[in-house]
Design an enzyme around this catalytic site. Structure first.
Site, PDB file in Angstrom:
ATOM      1  N   ASP A  71      18.876  70.638  57.212  1.00  0.00           N
ATOM      2  CA  ASP A  71      18.670  69.379  57.948  1.00  0.00           C
ATOM      3  C   ASP A  71      19.486  68.235  57.341  1.00  0.00           C
ATOM      4  OD1 ASP A  71      16.689  69.902  55.903  1.00  0.00           O
ATOM      5  OD2 ASP A  71      15.526  68.170  56.557  1.00  0.00           O
ATOM      6  N   HIS A  72      20.178  68.512  56.217  1.00  0.00           N
ATOM      7  CA  HIS A  72      20.983  67.473  55.570  1.00  0.00           C
ATOM      8  C   HIS A  72      22.491  67.729  55.630  1.00  0.00           C
ATOM      9  CE1 HIS A  72      17.452  65.425  53.747  1.00  0.00           C
ATOM     10  NE2 HIS A  72      16.931  66.589  54.086  1.00  0.00           N
ATOM     11  N   HIS A 156      12.447  68.332  44.197  1.00  0.00           N
ATOM     12  CA  HIS A 156      12.418  68.962  45.521  1.00  0.00           C
ATOM     13  C   HIS A 156      12.482  70.486  45.393  1.00  0.00           C
ATOM     14  CE1 HIS A 156      12.642  68.906  49.794  1.00  0.00           C
ATOM     15  NE2 HIS A 156      13.904  69.293  49.888  1.00  0.00           N
ATOM     16  N   ASP A 179      15.194  64.005  49.544  1.00  0.00           N
ATOM     17  CA  ASP A 179      13.932  64.730  49.757  1.00  0.00           C
ATOM     18  C   ASP A 179      13.291  64.932  48.396  1.00  0.00           C
ATOM     19  OD1 ASP A 179      14.766  64.944  52.343  1.00  0.00           O
ATOM     20  OD2 ASP A 179      14.492  67.120  52.499  1.00  0.00           O
ATOM     21  N   HIS A 250      12.917  60.350  57.077  1.00  0.00           N
ATOM     22  CA  HIS A 250      12.674  61.790  56.927  1.00  0.00           C
ATOM     23  C   HIS A 250      11.182  62.037  57.183  1.00  0.00           C
ATOM     24  CE1 HIS A 250      12.527  65.818  55.019  1.00  0.00           C
ATOM     25  NE2 HIS A 250      13.827  65.858  55.202  1.00  0.00           N
TER      26      HIS A 250
END
Ligand SMILES: [Zn+2]
Ligand SMILES: [Zn+2]
Length: 291
Positions: A71-72, A156, A179, A250
């Protein structure tokens, strides 16, 4: 104190890679500061997000990838390839964790036919020369033409090479948490920042989200809970860091029926004295406005 403004545009504000009708986009954040246009993370939709924000892809000066969750960085290659076809002529440094070079090489391999074709047939500059990949280090700040970018390893799991980033220029400071689970060191890293953009989740919302995925075991639930930050903790970190403004980003969950901006505001209510922005795709936050 300088009156020169910086801005942060949240291009994609949901946590996690899945998109559904009506959902926000996965993560990407545009920082305009000290004359530099910098993209942090390139989740799906980053390129269209920049276009919608009115920023040409060819204006990019640098891209930072905080960690290798899709997602990054799912759109890193497509975004830069599209910048190339939009007329990019200057070199763009890509800073990411170890392993980013493999993604980049495989992307170039995947698109080799098209890249060679457009270079030969359309006379475009060599795409391979336009993007230079290097690693983010938590020991050496990066000097982006006067914008100082420092990194801190965040929390993370199971990923170890995951970073928070601090951008400083013209007496202004912007911090992005990346994150991370809540970490006291974040309050030091973000100390006195004009804006802290921090990831956030609603504990109650996570259960609904995981239930809907219908997986057989609880690994997704366990991953989310140990590697992300409840909104209440984010507000406490912002308070300890004495940041001038906080933005929640996020977001987990995102697009869940019944979860509104008010739900998020209620979660942080009374815990942080400054202004709180609740992230949504396309939100522009001006930094360093003089009262
Ligand atoms: Zn993520
Ligand atoms: Zn992640």
């Amino acid at each position: 104190m300088s009156g020169i403004q910086s801005s942060v545009t949240l291009l994609g504000t949901k946590g996690g890679p899945a998109i559904r009708p009506g959902s926000a986009r996965p993560t990407s954040t545009l920082i305009e500061m000290g004359g530099q246009t910098m993209l942090v993370d390139a989740g799906l939709g980053a390129a269209i997000g920049m276009a919608e924000a009115g920023v040409p892809l060819t204006d990019l000066d640098a891209v930072f990838i905080t960690h290798l969750h899709s997602d990054h960085y799912l759109e890193l290659g497509p975004l830069l390839h599209t910048a190339w076809t939009a007329g990019l002529r200057h070199q763009i440094p890509i800073f990411g964790p170890p392993g980013i070079e493999h993604y980049w090489q495989f992307f170039l391999n995947a698109m080799a036919y098209d890249i060679a074709l457009r270079t030969e047939d359309e006379g475009r500059p060599d795409f391979h020369d336009l993007c230079v990949v290097s690693h983010i280090s938590d020991e050496r700040p990066i000097d982006m033409q006067g914008v100082l970018v420092s990194a801190m390893r965040n929390d993370h799991p199971p990923i170890e090479d995951s970073f928070a980033l601090r951008f400083e220029a013209n007496g202004q400071t912007i911090v992005l948490s990346g994150d991370t689970a809540p970490m006291p060191a974040m309050a030091e890293f973000a100390q006195g920042a004009d804006l802290m953009v921090h990831e956030a989740m609603l504990r109650d919302g996570v259960q609904d989200l995981v239930d809907r995925m219908g997986y057989a075991d609880d690994r997704l639930m366990a991953h989310i809970l140990r590697s992300h930050s409840p909104a209440e903790d984010v507000a406490r970190i912002a308070q300890a860091a004495q940041v001038r403004a906080l933005a929640l980003n996020h977001l987990i969950p995102s697009g869940e029926p019944g979860v509104t901006e008010e739900t998020w505001r209620a979660a942080v209510s009374g815990l942080y004295d400054g202004p709180v922005h609740i992230g949504h795709d396309g939100l522009v936050i001006e930094v360093g406005e003089q009262p």
